[in-house]
Design an enzyme around this catalytic site. Structure first.
Site, mmCIF file in Angstrom:
data_model
loop_
_atom_site.group_PDB
_atom_site.id
_atom_site.type_symbol
_atom_site.label_atom_id
_atom_site.label_comp_id
_atom_site.label_asym_id
_atom_site.label_seq_id
_atom_site.Cartn_x
_atom_site.Cartn_y
_atom_site.Cartn_z
ATOM 1 N N HIS A 60 91.223 35.730 3.800
ATOM 2 C CA HIS A 60 90.221 35.066 2.958
ATOM 3 C C HIS A 60 88.933 35.889 2.878
ATOM 4 O O HIS A 60 88.247 35.883 1.855
ATOM 5 C CB HIS A 60 89.860 33.690 3.532
ATOM 6 C CG HIS A 60 90.772 32.576 3.120
ATOM 7 N ND1 HIS A 60 90.927 32.176 1.819
ATOM 8 C CD2 HIS A 60 91.567 31.748 3.852
ATOM 9 C CE1 HIS A 60 91.781 31.149 1.757
ATOM 10 N NE2 HIS A 60 92.186 30.872 2.988
ATOM 11 N N GLN A 62 85.767 29.711 1.585
ATOM 12 C CA GLN A 62 86.400 28.481 1.093
ATOM 13 C C GLN A 62 85.389 27.370 0.857
ATOM 14 O O GLN A 62 85.700 26.388 0.180
ATOM 15 C CB GLN A 62 87.476 27.996 2.072
ATOM 16 C CG GLN A 62 88.693 28.918 2.128
ATOM 17 C CD GLN A 62 89.743 28.338 3.038
ATOM 18 O OE1 GLN A 62 89.733 28.595 4.237
ATOM 19 N NE2 GLN A 62 90.648 27.556 2.476
ATOM 20 N N HIS A 92 95.873 34.781 8.162
ATOM 21 C CA HIS A 92 95.595 34.018 6.940
ATOM 22 C C HIS A 92 94.087 33.926 6.684
ATOM 23 O O HIS A 92 93.615 34.211 5.572
ATOM 24 C CB HIS A 92 96.214 32.617 7.086
ATOM 25 C CG HIS A 92 95.922 31.676 5.955
ATOM 26 N ND1 HIS A 92 96.911 31.156 5.156
ATOM 27 C CD2 HIS A 92 94.754 31.150 5.504
ATOM 28 C CE1 HIS A 92 96.346 30.364 4.237
ATOM 29 N NE2 HIS A 92 95.054 30.339 4.443
ATOM 30 N N GLU A 93 93.354 33.539 7.726
ATOM 31 C CA GLU A 93 91.906 33.365 7.551
ATOM 32 C C GLU A 93 91.223 34.706 7.327
ATOM 33 O O GLU A 93 90.287 34.812 6.533
ATOM 34 C CB GLU A 93 91.296 32.643 8.758
ATOM 35 C CG GLU A 93 91.848 31.250 9.034
ATOM 36 C CD GLU A 93 91.867 30.336 7.824
ATOM 37 O OE1 GLU A 93 91.022 30.486 6.917
ATOM 38 O OE2 GLU A 93 92.756 29.467 7.771
ATOM 39 N N LEU A 120 93.918 25.060 2.548
ATOM 40 C CA LEU A 120 93.103 23.968 2.019
ATOM 41 C C LEU A 120 92.595 24.270 0.613
ATOM 42 O O LEU A 120 92.238 23.351 -0.125
ATOM 43 C CB LEU A 120 91.923 23.689 2.961
ATOM 44 C CG LEU A 120 92.313 23.170 4.355
ATOM 45 C CD1 LEU A 120 91.075 23.002 5.223
ATOM 46 C CD2 LEU A 120 93.087 21.863 4.264
ATOM 47 N N GLY A 123 92.610 25.908 9.952
ATOM 48 C CA GLY A 123 91.688 27.029 9.809
ATOM 49 C C GLY A 123 90.891 26.900 8.533
ATOM 50 O O GLY A 123 91.320 26.235 7.579
#
Ligand code: NI
Length: 159
Positions: free
Chosen positions: A137, A51, A133-134, A92, A46
């Site tokens: 962000h 990011q 999780h994403e 990442l 993902g």
């Protein structure tokens, strides 16, 4: 194929709240393509727009073994969660690290696709974890904030 630079923990852009996408443009479509390229190149499951330094509410996910099930989520909204799952997570933007995080076991998300058509998706297991999780962000949160216990080094896997 265009790769973008992945921002690393400590970069203030990762702590900002992203803005909704008002409409699809060629620029947004190019951004999405680049997000997939960057995610696959980094062997991630993902990637969220902040990011790569773009403060828009977009993330991409592919939790398939073969890396052939790309999913894009624009202006996502988590509409339901239930249950829990506890397991190791990575990011990442936090390279080489992992930590244990508890997430919902099941989520329902509403979002728009690259044609700005609304869809609703249910996810369990890794998909549910990746969506949560994403989505975090997009509000400036990294998984390490939710770590249970230490953030550990991952041993590099060699092929
Ligand atoms: Ni991440």
């Amino acid at each position: 194929m265009a790769l973008r630079e992945i921002r690393i923990q400590g970069d203030p852009i990762l702590n900002k709240t992203c803005k909704p996408v008002a409409q699809i443009s060629d620029r947004i479509l190019e951004l999405i393509d680049d997000m997939f390229d960057t995610m696959y190149e980094a062997n991630g499951v993902g990637l969220a727009a902040p990011q790569i330094g773009i403060l828009k509410r977009i993330f991409v996910i592919d939790v398939s073994e073969e890396g052939n099930e790309p999913m894009v989520f624009i202006n996502p909204r988590i509409v339901k969660t239930s249950g829990t799952q506890t397991g190791d997570e990575g990011c990442l933007s936090v390279p080489g690290k992992t930590a244990t995080v508890t997430r919902p076991g099941y989520v329902v998300v509403e979002a728009y696709d690259e044609n700005m058509e609304k869809f609703k998706l249910e996810g369990e297991g890794l998909l549910a974890r990746a969506i949560m999780h994403e989505n975090d962000h997009l509000d400036g949160h990294l998984y390490v904030e939710k770590a249970e216990g230490p953030v550990r080094d991952v041993k590099a896997t060699q092929e």
